[in-house]
Design an enzyme around this catalytic site. Sequence first.
Site, PDB file in Angstrom:
ATOM      1  N   ARG A 256      -1.192  -1.634   8.931  1.00 52.18           N
ATOM      2  CA  ARG A 256      -0.427  -2.333   7.891  1.00 52.18           C
ATOM      3  C   ARG A 256       0.390  -1.308   7.128  1.00 52.18           C
ATOM      4  O   ARG A 256       0.758  -1.519   5.995  1.00 52.18           O
ATOM      5  CB  ARG A 256      -1.390  -3.026   6.909  1.00 52.18           C
ATOM      6  CG  ARG A 256      -2.115  -4.211   7.484  1.00 52.18           C
ATOM      7  CD  ARG A 256      -3.148  -4.711   6.502  1.00 52.18           C
ATOM      8  NE  ARG A 256      -4.352  -3.895   6.510  1.00 52.18           N
ATOM      9  CZ  ARG A 256      -5.035  -3.551   5.428  1.00 52.18           C
ATOM     10  NH1 ARG A 256      -4.640  -3.936   4.235  1.00 52.18           N
ATOM     11  NH2 ARG A 256      -6.111  -2.798   5.516  1.00 52.18           N
ATOM     12  N   ASN A 257       0.616  -0.153   7.768  1.00 54.18           N
ATOM     13  CA  ASN A 257       1.235   0.966   7.066  1.00 54.18           C
ATOM     14  C   ASN A 257       2.354   1.596   7.858  1.00 54.18           C
ATOM     15  O   ASN A 257       2.366   1.538   9.087  1.00 54.18           O
ATOM     16  CB  ASN A 257       0.186   2.047   6.825  1.00 54.18           C
ATOM     17  CG  ASN A 257      -0.474   1.897   5.487  1.00 54.18           C
ATOM     18  OD1 ASN A 257       0.215   1.840   4.464  1.00 54.18           O
ATOM     19  ND2 ASN A 257      -1.784   1.800   5.489  1.00 54.18           N
TER      20      ASN A 257
END
Lengths: 75, 379
Positions: free
Chosen positions: B190-191
């Site tokens: 998610r980065n």
Amino acid sequence: MADEKKYTTVSIPKPLYDKIKKRIEGTGFTSVSDYVTYVLREVLASLEEEEKEEVFTEEEEEKVKERLRALGYLD
Amino acid sequence: MVSKPHGGKLVRRLVAERTRERILSEQKEYPSVKIDHGRAIDLENIAHGVYSPLKGFLTSDDFQSVLDHMRLSDDTPWTIPIVIDIVEKTFDEGDAVLLYYEDIPIARMHVEEIYTYDKREFAQKVFKTTDPNHPGVAKVYSLGKYLVGGEIELLNEVPNPFAKYTLRPVETRVLFKERGWRTIVAFQTRNAPHVGHEYVQKAALTFVDGLFINPVLGKKKKGDYKDEVIIKAYETLFEHYYPKNAATLATVRYEMRYAGPREAIHHAIMRKNFGATHFIVGRDHAGVGDYYGPYEAWDMFENFPDLGITPMFIREAFYCRKCGGMVNAKICPHPKEFHVRISGTKLRKMIMAGEQPPEYMMRPEVYEVIRSFEKPFVE
Ligand SMILES: [Zn+2]
């Protein structure tokens, strides 16, 4: 109550049971049933893995490839 | 060969075009149910087989079995309840209903069961806490009194600004096959990538044919990277630092539950359905706050000898000044004072302050891409 129908009894030879009981001492397994369940799941999973994988129809696969090419995933 | 779908067969719950048109022309005749964005993308994931073998939302038997045993009632490993809630009964068991996201009829559902459930039990078993400060628990507490179980058919896709990057399991399976990959390791993220992520991915890639980077797009917290930033950052990283034909990028939409160890299993199952044979389980995987131990997710995999996807436990990477490179705790013998931990939070702060991180933390090309966005973070 729900658990009642979720478990069944199978028979294994007493010497095997004793051997397993000894074997699981000091492991994370708290009962022979847990260990036997674990082993059976493992065996079944490895058998299933060898079965042929599902295939798509050629037509379907061609359509997918077209989209993948359009999106730049395939040359 | 790529992984067999979970449960044996890839689920596809799409209807033929004519049926779809007929259902849509009769939509007024169906009871309607409003659903939120998270449930709408759950529906898509069911319909496209990301959640195989689920064909719909869980009935009470499966729900209880997932809570108690982390398995569906047929013994298939399944750790996260995929459920839909209603506040009051406006239809009956046996009815077909239409599920609406905003004003779009997303799916038809055949209502098999409407049942009550215990929210505290749900929270405790799935999240290991009943603390309402846990975002997953808070979500459970906000649900309606009833859950509805039954199979679904997809009628419309949920609007997706990143459709170009959102591949379905049928597509990734064909893609992997075309590339000649027999073993594929999936990475959940998610980065935007820092050098620590790159190290972990490449360590895993050493042992397999292909790397499948699969960012999760969906609801974000304030301060998170925006979806488009994550995608562009990875594209840049691929261009400059990854071997051609050994890595690919596609996104999946999914609402994080933050269920730590249980969710790590769920993440692995999704990637198995995409065709991955291996899955990288990170430090504090799918965790939030201090609810789970940093490597608790690793232990969870011991419960699933029949998962059908191999977890790869790769330790968090850090820079060691004595080693002169990226290492992890297992391979570096030096004391802590030589170690520089690459913290995502610290990197975000540096970027916000307009300060370029050192190259051993973030690739300069990636930094440039992030910086090229006026507002790279969710506000
Ligand atoms: Zn060192």
